[in-house]
Write a protein that holds these residues in place. Structure first.
Motif, PDB file in Angstrom:
ATOM      1  N   TRP A  57       0.837  -1.204   0.000  1.00 44.81           N
ATOM      2  CA  TRP A  57       0.000   0.000   0.000  1.00 44.81           C
ATOM      3  C   TRP A  57       0.874   1.257   0.000  1.00 44.81           C
ATOM      4  N   GLN A  58       1.947   1.216   0.773  1.00 45.37           N
ATOM      5  CA  GLN A  58       2.821   2.376   0.863  1.00 45.37           C
ATOM      6  C   GLN A  58       3.654   2.556  -0.402  1.00 45.37           C
ATOM      7  N   LYS A  59       4.225   1.463  -0.897  1.00 47.48           N
ATOM      8  CA  LYS A  59       5.092   1.540  -2.081  1.00 47.48           C
ATOM      9  C   LYS A  59       4.329   2.081  -3.279  1.00 47.48           C
ATOM     10  N   TYR A  60       3.082   1.615  -3.442  1.00 41.80           N
ATOM     11  CA  TYR A  60       2.310   2.014  -4.619  1.00 41.80           C
ATOM     12  C   TYR A  60       1.312   3.123  -4.311  1.00 41.80           C
ATOM     13  N   LYS A  61       1.339   3.621  -3.087  1.00 45.60           N
ATOM     14  CA  LYS A  61       0.594   4.819  -2.690  1.00 45.60           C
ATOM     15  C   LYS A  61      -0.906   4.673  -2.910  1.00 45.60           C
ATOM     16  N   VAL A  62      -1.442   3.642  -2.285  1.00 46.29           N
ATOM     17  CA  VAL A  62      -2.881   3.396  -2.335  1.00 46.29           C
ATOM     18  C   VAL A  62      -3.603   4.515  -1.596  1.00 46.29           C
ATOM     19  N   ASP A  63      -4.624   5.070  -2.201  1.00 46.62           N
ATOM     20  CA  ASP A  63      -5.351   6.176  -1.578  1.00 46.62           C
ATOM     21  C   ASP A  63      -6.231   5.689  -0.429  1.00 46.62           C
ATOM     22  N   ILE A  64      -7.131   4.728  -0.723  1.00 48.32           N
ATOM     23  CA  ILE A  64      -8.100   4.263   0.275  1.00 48.32           C
ATOM     24  C   ILE A  64      -8.207   2.749   0.171  1.00 48.32           C
ATOM     25  N   ALA A  65      -8.281   2.086   1.334  1.00 50.75           N
ATOM     26  CA  ALA A  65      -8.537   0.645   1.397  1.00 50.75           C
ATOM     27  C   ALA A  65      -9.879   0.436   2.097  1.00 50.75           C
ATOM     28  N   PHE A  66     -10.749  -0.377   1.484  1.00 55.69           N
ATOM     29  CA  PHE A  66     -12.094  -0.617   2.006  1.00 55.69           C
ATOM     30  C   PHE A  66     -12.247  -2.064   2.452  1.00 55.69           C
ATOM     31  N   TYR A  67     -13.026  -2.261   3.541  1.00 54.45           N
ATOM     32  CA  TYR A  67     -13.293  -3.593   4.071  1.00 54.45           C
ATOM     33  C   TYR A  67     -14.741  -3.688   4.542  1.00 54.45           C
ATOM     34  N   GLY A  68     -15.235  -4.937   4.591  1.00 57.53           N
ATOM     35  CA  GLY A  68     -16.510  -5.229   5.212  1.00 57.53           C
ATOM     36  C   GLY A  68     -16.280  -6.095   6.437  1.00 57.53           C
ATOM     37  N   HIS A  69     -17.098  -7.152   6.582  1.00 61.51           N
ATOM     38  CA  HIS A  69     -16.965  -8.174   7.630  1.00 61.51           C
ATOM     39  C   HIS A  69     -17.365  -7.655   9.010  1.00 61.51           C
ATOM     40  N   VAL A  70     -16.871  -6.513   9.383  1.00 58.62           N
ATOM     41  CA  VAL A  70     -17.282  -5.849  10.623  1.00 58.62           C
ATOM     42  C   VAL A  70     -18.458  -4.945  10.281  1.00 58.62           C
ATOM     43  N   HIS A  71     -19.561  -5.121  11.003  1.00 63.92           N
ATOM     44  CA  HIS A  71     -20.820  -4.493  10.608  1.00 63.92           C
ATOM     45  C   HIS A  71     -20.991  -3.120  11.245  1.00 63.92           C
ATOM     46  N   ASN A  72     -20.162  -2.208  10.845  1.00 62.78           N
ATOM     47  CA  ASN A  72     -20.270  -0.816  11.278  1.00 62.78           C
ATOM     48  C   ASN A  72     -19.475   0.035  10.299  1.00 62.78           C
ATOM     49  N   TYR A  73     -19.293   1.316  10.633  1.00 63.94           N
ATOM     50  CA  TYR A  73     -18.496   2.216   9.794  1.00 63.94           C
ATOM     51  C   TYR A  73     -17.373   2.799  10.624  1.00 63.94           C
ATOM     52  N   GLU A  74     -16.178   2.829  10.027  1.00 65.13           N
ATOM     53  CA  GLU A  74     -15.040   3.455  10.704  1.00 65.13           C
ATOM     54  C   GLU A  74     -14.043   3.939   9.656  1.00 65.13           C
ATOM     55  N   ARG A  75     -13.484   5.132   9.910  1.00 58.10           N
ATOM     56  CA  ARG A  75     -12.466   5.708   9.024  1.00 58.10           C
ATOM     57  C   ARG A  75     -11.214   6.008   9.809  1.00 58.10           C
ATOM     58  N   SER A  76     -10.081   5.635   9.255  1.00 56.68           N
ATOM     59  CA  SER A  76      -8.800   5.926   9.902  1.00 56.68           C
ATOM     60  C   SER A  76      -8.187   7.185   9.309  1.00 56.68           C
ATOM     61  N   CYS A  77      -7.172   7.682   9.979  1.00 57.79           N
ATOM     62  CA  CYS A  77      -6.319   8.714   9.404  1.00 57.79           C
ATOM     63  C   CYS A  77      -5.498   8.082   8.279  1.00 57.79           C
ATOM     64  N   PRO A  78      -4.846   8.879   7.423  1.00 59.07           N
ATOM     65  CA  PRO A  78      -3.844   8.301   6.530  1.00 59.07           C
ATOM     66  C   PRO A  78      -2.740   7.684   7.403  1.00 59.07           C
ATOM     67  N   ILE A  79      -2.500   6.389   7.240  1.00 56.56           N
ATOM     68  CA  ILE A  79      -1.703   5.670   8.227  1.00 56.56           C
ATOM     69  C   ILE A  79      -0.697   4.748   7.558  1.00 56.56           C
ATOM     70  N   TYR A  80       0.461   4.607   8.200  1.00 59.12           N
ATOM     71  CA  TYR A  80       1.473   3.653   7.769  1.00 59.12           C
ATOM     72  C   TYR A  80       2.208   3.143   8.998  1.00 59.12           C
ATOM     73  N   GLN A  81       2.276   1.823   9.130  1.00 58.43           N
ATOM     74  CA  GLN A  81       2.933   1.177  10.263  1.00 58.43           C
ATOM     75  C   GLN A  81       2.433   1.736  11.604  1.00 58.43           C
ATOM     76  N   ASN A  82       1.118   1.780  11.733  1.00 55.29           N
ATOM     77  CA  ASN A  82       0.441   2.200  12.960  1.00 55.29           C
ATOM     78  C   ASN A  82       0.634   3.672  13.308  1.00 55.29           C
ATOM     79  N   GLN A  83       1.147   4.456  12.404  1.00 51.78           N
ATOM     80  CA  GLN A  83       1.375   5.875  12.670  1.00 51.78           C
ATOM     81  C   GLN A  83       0.563   6.733  11.716  1.00 51.78           C
TER      82      GLN A  83
END
Length: 556
Positions: free
Chosen positions: A431-457
């Motif tokens: 994700w970092q090397k190729y500079k992915v803008d946004i990653a989307f997931y399901g499975h967890v039945h709610n909504y949550e958005r993170s900050c732009p993040i790399y290695q937990n930072q």
């Protein structure tokens, strides 16, 4: 259709044992349904009215709909008990008493073509049309008649597939849940002109020379990759299906499903493509519910491409090749999903693929197969991310069903990593090397958005507007489209910008190559509750960031 009386108070479907029904028809009780013949005007969906009379009405009265009408419960093999999920149709404790039987209901043409679902083909100017019918190839030739609105229409042939009971991996799909799915047809409409409205209808040419037609539909063809125009994408997971009349059904735990479906239908003129990233139907081995789901999403899927991903409820089954050794698919082991919908994968059993839509490039992963470094899928993910020309397609999107990135769902937080185990170990460097803008997931039945993040930072302190260098990936959980909601951890991680315990979906709007709008909307009202914008130029994508720099030399 039958009217039954159940002793023991108001009981859910899960406690009714059809096998143990006692016949005690009451001369003063009656039940009827009308109209008795459906589809006289070519309808593929129609309401019926049920009238019933019981001289001794009770809260325990129960009306059951049986298909086929000559339902025979005399043979009822056991459901696999590994999946502790009700109902156990053959071993439930409540034994109903049958007091009245209605007239049967039939269809003008029970083989009629139904529920077209569009999907992007393997090239940007190709659209696939998949539908269900009762016509096998020895009865009729399937095809699609199509063309630009107002122009001469042409015909494209369709292939025909199905699956059998012995294709299921276990119970209930192979036993009490089995229902013949009919025939699944797919046609490919090729060499489409970009941004044009096309009309189409489905046909089956019978061997007597007559044609059985569906109604007429339309879609707008995809923009050319890199085309600088308004483009709108909707993304969600875990929607499922529900009964519009409020009746009970198996796996009845997707209370937000109809709200999401209806909200998308209302806004369909402002949507260009949809991604449903896993846990599609929650049929869990009851095959007839695939028809129910395709009927529910038909207004959407017949009009815009309906792209899917694989989830645990589609694929997982012990000793079947799934990465997770769980019985979540109810014995389906991916077969109905792989057959009922088209997606542009090289191998339908390996549910990963890429697709382009104008300014967007999508890499769709399959979290139910091994994604770890060194795996076949890992090589695909890197190739998919590396292949995009960010000058033409600046918006790079990664998606998978399970949370391979970040989520503060309560069970992830208890494990301490806020992710699917092994989720982001090898992926975050891609994700970092190729500079992915946004990653989307399901499975967890709610909504949550993170900050732009790399290695937990968090690599950017902004919350509502991002500009300049792409120095981290924003991770979004959008699994609240319909299924029962998932609780968050009490502790809010520092990287979590917005959390919502409600049903909803995400909409991305690319205005041009430099401007993107992200909106999270609730299904109940369609209003925006979280949003941000991204503004940047091509040089910002090229810029060197930590673990994402191209090699350089001092030579001149």
């Amino acid at each position: 259709m039958g009217l039954a009386h159940i002793h023991g108070g108001e009981q859910p479907l899960a406690k009714i044992n059809i096998l143990q029904t006692t016949v005690a028809l009451h001369e003063s009780a009656s039940i009827s349904a009308e109209p008795v013949l459906l589809g006289l005007k070519g309808e593929d969906t129609e309401w019926i009215t049920v009238n019933f009379v019981n001289p001794k009405p009770s809260l325990d009265d129960w009306v059951g709909v049986f298909s086929p009408a000559k339902f025979d419960p005399s043979s009822c093999p056991p459901v696999n008990e590994r999946k502790k999920q009700l109902p156990y149709i053959c071993s439930a404790p409540i034994k109903p008493i049958l007091v009245a039987i209605s007239n049967p209901i039939s269809f003008t043409n029970p083989k009629a073509p139904l529920y077209p679902r569009l999907a992007q083909g393997k090239s940007w100017n190709e659209m696939s049309v998949t539908w269900t019918s009762g016509y096998d190839i020895d009865e009729a030739v399937p095809f699609v008649e199509w063309g630009r609105k107002g122009d001469l229409q042409v015909r494209s042939p369709a292939g025909t597939l199905t699956f059998k009971q012995n294709s299921m991996c276990g119970s209930p799909a192979s036993t009490v849940g089995w229902r013949d799915p009919g025939l699944i047809h797919t046609s490919f409409l090729k060499d489409l002109w970009p941004n044009f409205v096309y009309m189409y209808r489905i046909g089956h040419l019978l061997y007597n020379g007559s044609v059985v037609w569906s109604k007429t539909y339309s879609f707008k063809s995809s923009p050319y990759p890199g085309q600088n125009s308004l483009q709108r994408v909707v993304i969600f997971g875990d929607m499922g299906k529900a009964e519009r009349d409020g009746s009970n059904e198996f796996s009845d735990y997707q209370p937000g499903s109809l709200n999401t479906t209806d909200q998308l239908i209302r806004d369909l003129d402002n949507i260009d493509i949809v991604f449903h990233i896993g846990d599609l139907t929650y049929s869990n081995g009851y095959i007839s519910q695939w028809d129910q789901f395709t009927a529910q999403v038909e207004p959407i899927a017949s009009t815009v491409p309906y792209m899917i991903a694989s989830g645990n409820h589609e694929r997982d089954w012990p000793n079947s090749g799934s990465f997770y050794d769980t019985p979540d698919s109810g014995g389906e082991c991916g077969v109905p999903a792989e057959t009922m919908f088209y997606y542009p994968a090289e191998n339908k059993a390996k549910f990963w693929y890429s697709t382009d839509y104008g300014l967007f490039h999508f890499c769709i992963a399959d979290s139910e197969h091994d994604w770890r470094e060194g795996s076949e899928q890992y090589r695909f993910i890197e190739q998919c991310l590396a292949s995009v020309d960010r000058h033409r397609q600046p918006w790079l999107i990664f998606s998978a069903h399970r949370v391979l990135g970040y989520s503060s769902n309560d069970w992830y937080s208890q494990e301490g990593a806020y992710e699917e185990p092994m989720g982001r170990d090898g992926l975050q460097k891609l994700w970092q090397k190729y500079k992915v803008d946004i990653a989307f997931y399901g499975h967890v039945h709610n909504y949550e958005r993170s900050c732009p993040i790399y290695q937990n930072q968090c690599v950017n302190k902004e919350k509502n507007h991002y500009s300049g260098t792409v120095n981290g990936t924003i991770h979004v959980v959008v699994g609240g489209a319909g299924s029962h909601l998932s609780k968050f951890s009490q502790l809010i991680p520092y990287w979590s910008i917005y959390r919502d315990y409600d049903f909803g979906f995400v909409k991305l709007t690319a205005f041009n190559q430099s401007s993107l709008l992200f909106e999270y909307k609730k299904s109940r009202d369609g209003k925006v509750y979280d949003s941000f914008t991204i503004s940047r130029d091509y040089k910002d994508v090229l810029a060197c960031v930590h673990d994402g720099c191209e090699p350089t030399t001092l030579a001149s």
